[in-house]
Design a protein around this motif. Structure first.
Motif, PDB file in Angstrom:
ATOM      1  N   SER A  31      50.991 -38.117   3.015  1.00  0.00           N
ATOM      2  CA  SER A  31      49.776 -38.425   2.891  1.00  0.00           C
ATOM      3  C   SER A  31      49.233 -39.538   4.020  1.00  0.00           C
ATOM      4  O   SER A  31      50.071 -40.383   4.207  1.00  0.00           O
ATOM      5  N   GLY A  32      48.224 -39.139   4.588  1.00  0.00           N
ATOM      6  CA  GLY A  32      47.812 -40.331   5.594  1.00  0.00           C
ATOM      7  C   GLY A  32      48.287 -39.867   6.918  1.00  0.00           C
ATOM      8  O   GLY A  32      47.833 -40.464   8.196  1.00  0.00           O
ATOM      9  N   ILE A 127      37.399 -37.967   9.633  1.00  0.00           N
ATOM     10  CA  ILE A 127      38.020 -37.818   8.336  1.00  0.00           C
ATOM     11  C   ILE A 127      38.214 -36.387   7.930  1.00  0.00           C
ATOM     12  O   ILE A 127      39.168 -36.105   7.454  1.00  0.00           O
ATOM     13  N   LYS A 128      37.123 -35.446   8.072  1.00  0.00           N
ATOM     14  CA  LYS A 128      37.084 -34.172   7.883  1.00  0.00           C
ATOM     15  C   LYS A 128      38.100 -33.320   8.755  1.00  0.00           C
ATOM     16  O   LYS A 128      39.057 -32.733   8.356  1.00  0.00           O
ATOM     17  N   PHE A 132      41.885 -36.320   6.096  1.00  0.00           N
ATOM     18  CA  PHE A 132      42.236 -37.707   5.612  1.00  0.00           C
ATOM     19  C   PHE A 132      41.739 -37.779   4.384  1.00  0.00           C
ATOM     20  O   PHE A 132      40.616 -37.663   4.121  1.00  0.00           O
ATOM     21  N   ASP A 133      42.407 -38.214   3.063  1.00  0.00           N
ATOM     22  CA  ASP A 133      42.244 -38.170   1.794  1.00  0.00           C
ATOM     23  C   ASP A 133      41.805 -39.517   1.634  1.00  0.00           C
ATOM     24  O   ASP A 133      42.655 -40.484   1.147  1.00  0.00           O
ATOM     25  N   SER A 343      48.476 -44.738   5.586  1.00  0.00           N
ATOM     26  CA  SER A 343      49.202 -44.099   4.849  1.00  0.00           C
ATOM     27  C   SER A 343      50.127 -44.731   3.784  1.00  0.00           C
ATOM     28  O   SER A 343      50.194 -45.754   3.597  1.00  0.00           O
ATOM     29  N   ASP A 344      50.557 -43.718   2.989  1.00  0.00           N
ATOM     30  CA  ASP A 344      51.345 -44.386   1.819  1.00  0.00           C
ATOM     31  C   ASP A 344      52.412 -45.155   2.340  1.00  0.00           C
ATOM     32  O   ASP A 344      53.128 -45.870   1.705  1.00  0.00           O
ATOM     33  N   GLU A 345      52.970 -44.274   3.545  1.00  0.00           N
ATOM     34  CA  GLU A 345      54.185 -45.104   3.979  1.00  0.00           C
ATOM     35  C   GLU A 345      53.813 -46.383   4.434  1.00  0.00           C
ATOM     36  O   GLU A 345      54.773 -47.475   4.049  1.00  0.00           O
ATOM     37  N   PHE A 346      52.956 -46.910   5.299  1.00  0.00           N
ATOM     38  CA  PHE A 346      52.462 -48.090   5.638  1.00  0.00           C
ATOM     39  C   PHE A 346      51.990 -49.016   4.406  1.00  0.00           C
ATOM     40  O   PHE A 346      52.429 -50.325   4.524  1.00  0.00           O
TER      41      PHE A 346
END
Length: 446
Positions: A31-32, A127-128, A132-133, A343-346
């Motif tokens: 994600s991201g 974003i599209k 990017f969610d 991102s989920d990681e960051f």
């Protein structure tokens, strides 16, 4: 045999080409991150991305928290940071022809720092394109700019979701033999507890409750704004605002619980952290505020008090936003950078060090403060105990909404007029309405 060998060779070459082609586009599925990067980014051409901000951050902190992680993730990237200072305001940078690619700020600065300067850039297409969610970010923070843009377009992405929590001094409660506050308390319950905790003891005057009332007024859970986003007129002199004022005035009507005779923005934080004579304090959850609490102080935190008609609802989100400047020549690279920073990681790493992120990921929320010595043994669940209140209805009138900062100052000054100077609440609200309308009239004549 020769024909057979030839066919085998052709088949092998075909498989090799297929294998190389399948590895040409990077994508992890996390994600991201991007799974369909344009060719120009896959080539990793050397690119510079310049950051700047209205918020103070030392170069050392920037490198540790943003610069170094970005260079590790994107070795082809040159990351430059323009530290806040004299001659380095966004207007100065624009005049000098050196505006940044990415600017970060508290959301309510958008009309003044970006929109009025023509630096706003709608990221909807990017974003599209990069898939990017945005559903990974809480809607209250994501929509915070809508009141300035009319809800048309996405001009900023939140990376910090600031809200209020209630700090308390355990030693004072232990001294008085009173049970600690707990998550989920209402304002009524907290005010009753504050009355018990306001007293003189061993020659020291203790206050039961303090608040960052300027923030609580500005980001109130009722969604009130001193300028009506629909009409563009002052909206302070109303029954709704009167009820909000009255609810917060009760804090200072407790005998012995008056705040310092100061018009400073937030003397309550210093009193709680330095003087340590305040039992409870409803304050903004900014990590920089927590860092002001001295080592060895016996403190903890619970969720902010709620209103009976707004259960499980904290104040409005006051997010910190990233925006790509319209003047940037590296918009795609800048968006790839933002995709990683969100991102989920960051965000997981940010959460671990004690930053309240606007994530909807429960695992990231649960990791809050786990790597930070400031939050060791603390009730960190309080930071996500309530949901953020939604922002008010949209406006999209930049000329009028650019005055919101000045209008918020009027609101806070009128509240101080009441508690410090004894002004009647009806008079204060009426005068505040008049002052805000004068600001609007002046702006319309320009």
């Amino acid at each position: 045999m020769k024909v057979s060998n030839c066919l085998a060779t052709i088949l092998a070459l075909s498989m090799l080409v297929t294998a190389c082609s399948s590895g040409g586009t990077q994508g992890t599925g996390k994600s991201g991150e991007n799974n369909n990067k344009p060719a120009e980014l896959v080539k990793r051409e050397p690119t510079e991305i310049v950051f700047a901000s209205e918020l103070g951050k030392t170069p050392e902190d920037f490198e540790k928290e943003i610069g170094d992680p970005l260079r590790k993730k994107f070795p082809w990237l040159t990351v430059t940071y323009i530290e806040r200072g004299t001659g380095k305001d966004i207007t100065d940078l624009l005049t000098a022809g050196t505006p940044p690619d990415i600017y970060w700020y508290v959301y309510n600065r958008f009309p003044n720092k970006i929109q009025s300067l023509g630096l706003e850039y709608d990221m909807t297409d990017l974003i599209k394109k990069y898939k990017f969610d945005t559903s990974r970010l809480e809607s209250a923070s994501l929509k915070a700019l809508d009141q300035f843009t009319g809800g048309k377009g996405i001009y900023g992405l939140p990376f910090v979701s600031s809200t209020s929590v209630m700090f308390y001094n355990k030693d004072i409660f232990n001294k008085f033999g009173v049970p600690y506050p707990k998550d989920g308390m209402t304002w009524e319950e907290v005010l009753d507890l504050a009355k018990k905790m306001t007293r003189n003891f061993d020659g020291t005057s203790y206050r039961g409750l303090a608040s960052f009332h300027a923030y609580l007024l500005r980001e109130n859970p009722q969604g009130l704004k001193p300028i009506d986003p629909k009409t563009g007129k002052a909206s302070l002199n109303t029954e709704e605002w009167k009820k909000l004022f009255q609810s917060l005035l009760r804090i200072y009507e407790i005998p012995g619980n008056m705040r310092p005779k100061s018009r400073a923005t937030n003397p309550e934080l210093q009193a709680f952290a330095k003087d340590q004579n305040i039992a409870m304090a409803v304050l903004n959850n900014d990590l920089n505020h927590v860092k002001l609490i001295p080592e060895g102080m016996n403190w903890d935190v619970v969720s902010m008090p709620t209103y009976a008609d707004k259960p499980k609802t904290a104040d409005q989100a006051s997010p910190w936003m990233y925006s790509i400047m319209s003047t940037s020549k590296q918009k795609e690279a800048a968006f790839e950078v933002l995709s990683y920073l969100l991102s989920d990681e960051f965000l997981l790493n940010e959460s671990k060090r004690g930053v309240r992120t606007p994530t909807t990921n429960e695992q990231i929320k649960k990791a809050f403060g786990s790597d930070s010595p400031f939050f060791k043994g603390k009730n960190v669940g309080a930071y996500y105990y309530h949901q953020s209140a939604q922002p008010p209805s949209v406006s999209g009138n930049p000329q009028i909404m650019s005055l919101i900062l000045d209008a918020d100052t009027v609101v806070n000054n009128k509240f101080l007029d009441i508690i410090l100077d004894g002004k009647d609440i009806n008079t204060a609200l009426r005068e505040g309405d008049e002052e805000i309308n004068k600001l609007i009239e002046k702006a319309q004549k320009k």
